[in-house]
Enzyme design. Structure first.
Site, PDB file in Angstrom:
ATOM      1  N   CYS A  52     -34.563 -41.544 -32.477  1.00  0.00           N
ATOM      2  CA  CYS A  52     -35.588 -41.244 -33.010  1.00  0.00           C
ATOM      3  C   CYS A  52     -36.600 -41.602 -33.842  1.00  0.00           C
ATOM      4  O   CYS A  52     -37.392 -42.153 -34.600  1.00  0.00           O
ATOM      5  CB  CYS A  52     -35.779 -39.552 -32.001  1.00  0.00           C
ATOM      6  SG  CYS A  52     -35.318 -39.203 -30.748  1.00  0.00           S
ATOM      7  N   HIS A  82     -28.604 -37.607 -20.722  1.00  0.00           N
ATOM      8  CA  HIS A  82     -27.797 -38.830 -21.266  1.00  0.00           C
ATOM      9  C   HIS A  82     -26.853 -38.905 -22.445  1.00  0.00           C
ATOM     10  O   HIS A  82     -26.305 -40.252 -22.884  1.00  0.00           O
ATOM     11  CB  HIS A  82     -29.127 -40.062 -21.771  1.00  0.00           C
ATOM     12  CG  HIS A  82     -30.129 -39.389 -23.024  1.00  0.00           C
ATOM     13  ND1 HIS A  82     -29.699 -40.653 -24.065  1.00  0.00           N
ATOM     14  CD2 HIS A  82     -30.762 -38.716 -23.606  1.00  0.00           C
ATOM     15  CE1 HIS A  82     -30.548 -39.671 -24.928  1.00  0.00           C
ATOM     16  NE2 HIS A  82     -30.985 -38.906 -24.290  1.00  0.00           N
ATOM     17  N   THR A 102     -35.913 -33.232 -24.762  1.00  0.00           N
ATOM     18  CA  THR A 102     -37.157 -32.479 -25.751  1.00  0.00           C
ATOM     19  C   THR A 102     -38.234 -31.843 -25.117  1.00  0.00           C
ATOM     20  O   THR A 102     -39.251 -30.573 -25.493  1.00  0.00           O
ATOM     21  CB  THR A 102     -38.077 -33.733 -25.725  1.00  0.00           C
ATOM     22  OG1 THR A 102     -37.470 -35.037 -26.663  1.00  0.00           O
ATOM     23  CG2 THR A 102     -39.438 -34.107 -26.491  1.00  0.00           C
TER      24      THR A 102
HETATM   25  N1  PLP Z   1     -32.015 -32.819 -29.844  1.00  0.00           N
HETATM   26  C1  PLP Z   1     -31.059 -33.371 -30.270  1.00  0.00           C
HETATM   27  C2  PLP Z   1     -30.656 -32.837 -31.874  1.00  0.00           C
HETATM   28  C3  PLP Z   1     -31.045 -34.707 -30.042  1.00  0.00           C
HETATM   29  O1  PLP Z   1     -30.118 -35.577 -30.649  1.00  0.00           O
HETATM   30  C4  PLP Z   1     -31.535 -35.564 -29.565  1.00  0.00           C
HETATM   31  C5  PLP Z   1     -31.642 -36.131 -29.021  1.00  0.00           C
HETATM   32  O2  PLP Z   1     -31.039 -37.839 -30.142  1.00  0.00           O
HETATM   33  C6  PLP Z   1     -32.880 -35.087 -28.842  1.00  0.00           C
HETATM   34  C7  PLP Z   1     -33.269 -33.211 -28.875  1.00  0.00           C
HETATM   35  C8  PLP Z   1     -33.141 -35.077 -28.001  1.00  0.00           C
HETATM   36  O3  PLP Z   1     -33.150 -35.652 -26.468  1.00  0.00           O
HETATM   37  P1  PLP Z   1     -33.513 -35.999 -25.117  1.00  0.00           P
HETATM   38  O4  PLP Z   1     -33.484 -37.863 -25.449  1.00  0.00           O
HETATM   39  O5  PLP Z   1     -33.257 -35.791 -24.117  1.00  0.00           O
HETATM   40  O6  PLP Z   1     -35.205 -35.935 -25.014  1.00  0.00           O
END
Ligand code: PLP
Length: 388
Positions: free
Chosen positions: A332, A206, A75
């Site tokens: 999310c 992760h 993110t």
């Molecule tokens: N982009 C996509 C396509 C994702 O699936 C995710 C996490 O689920 C993210 C961005 C965000 O990554 P992070 O959890 O490391 O912020």
């Protein structure tokens, strides 16, 4: 009870190689910016991880085609890319930004903010899991500042034709900046910055058996040289001045180890997951579920199902009671009570989206995991309340 983890698009367990690297890095207490040898030892871990990520992107680290900046998550890497380009103000009259209608919230909500700040955000349709290339071409004009398209959709596994789209944009407007959220595709489907025609690429640890709390942004040298990006975390000037803040040495070393492990085992893992997907499809097709297969290319790791009028959450909890972990959508979007934007964009009705499950595989899963899932699904399909 045995735990069966089939939610690898949400996050993944640490691999044994990654755990070992983390223990090694825990002994290395220096600040990588310090000049003494404790600092240099920490800096060595960072540069090893940076090289490993560049290799993961299919680049030769010594040739310096581009650079990798470590962040606290995917993110944050995306926020640096999108806000960094929008507020670098190299082209003040360029206000148009293209994105898709099925991005992860880290892109979608950043776009809402940019729209509120006066940028013109155009969302390209992805019906059936296919990026509408004609809509991309129709949206082009000289005001285009930036395009941000994801590589693999986190809910359906659809692989979008990002390279085609970005090449079409750059062919007409070479000044436009291209960003790809490759969090779900990195080390699973083959790409390089050149094949994607991307100036900026977001990845996250992760999803690849590294710990949570570490991400990275790839930046092309051309973009940096032209000063088309401005940092938003300013301070000590770490990460070439693009992301201040003392680096998460343990997480970064672990990320590098995870990428290197996947790079070494790439062919073996690709074959394993493809065979497992086929096995899962055969077993699932005997049950009263519909597999929402994207019309174009897709990642075998993600299987998206619609249940016969059974709420996702009801089934998710029933499976969880049997020790089987899946997802009712992206981790999310499960924080919000709205139907997933990505599933509506795919073409599901709100009711279908509400009755859907995501099963996501990794190299650690086996046929026995699929068998256990199908036994529990069959039992619960017969027993759970249906809503119309
Ligand atoms: N982009 C996509 C396509 C994702 O699936 C995710 C996490 O689920 C993210 C961005 C965000 O990554 P992070 O959890 O490391 O912020």
């Amino acid at each position: 009870m045995n735990e069966i983890y089939l939610d690898n698009s949400a996050t993944t367990p640490l691999s044994e190689t990654v755990k070992k690297k983390m223990i090694e890095a825990m002994e290395c207490y220096g600040n990588p910016s310090s000049l003494h040898s404790a600092g240099q030892a920490a800096e060595k871990l960072l540069s090893e991880a940076r090289e490993r990520l560049l290799l993961g992107f299919g680049l030769r680290p010594r040739q310096k085609d581009g650079t990798v900046v470590f962040t606290s998550c995917g993110t944050e890497a995306t926020a640096l890319a999108l806000f960094g380009v929008a507020y670098a103000k190299t082209r003040r009259d360029a206000k148009r930004i293209l994105t898709t209608d099925s991005e992860h919230p880290s892109v979608a909500r950043a776009m809402d903010r940019l729209a509120a700040d006066g940028f013109e955000v155009v969302r390209i349709p992805t019906k059936g899991g296919v990026l509408d290339l004609r809509a991309v071409k129709n949206a082009l004009d000289q005001k285009i500042l930036l395009a941000s398209f994801m590589l693999v959709n986190n809910e359906t596994g659809a692989v979008y034709e990002v390279g085609e789209a970005f090449r079409a944009i750059k062919a007409r407007y070479p000044d436009a900046v291209t960003h790809c959220d490759a969090v779900q595709g990195f080390m699973k489907c083959p790409f390089t910055p050149t094949s994607l025609c991307a100036d900026l690429i977001t990845v996250s640890g992760h999803k690849l058996h590294a710990p949570k709390g570490v991400g990275a942004l790839y930046l092309s040298n051309a973009l940096i040289k032209a000063k088309k990006i401005a940092p938003f975390l300013v301070g000590g000037g770490q990460e070439d001045g693009l992301r201040s803040g003392t680096e998460n040495v343990i997480g970064i070393a672990a990320f590098g180890a995870a990428v290197e492990e996947l790079r070494q085992k790439k062919d073996e893992l690709t074959a394993h997951v493809a065979a497992l997907r086929q096995y899962a499809e055969e077993r699932l097709s005997a049950l009263e579920v519909r597999i929402n297969r994207p019309e174009g290319a897709y990642l075998p790791h993600v299987i998206h199902l619609t249940l016969p009028h059974i709420k996702s959450e009801t089934m998710l909890h029933a499976l969880s009671a049997d020790g089987i972990f899946v997802s009712s959508g992206s981790a999310c979007s499960s924080h919000s009570h709205h139907p997933s934007e990505a599933l509506l964009a795919f073409g599901l009705t709100p009711h279908e989206a509400d009755c859907s499950l995501r099963i996501s595989l990794s190299g650690q899963n086996t046929e026995a995991d699929i068998d256990a899932l199908c036994v529990s699904l069959e039992k619960n399909l017969a027993r759970l309340v249906r809503v119309k």
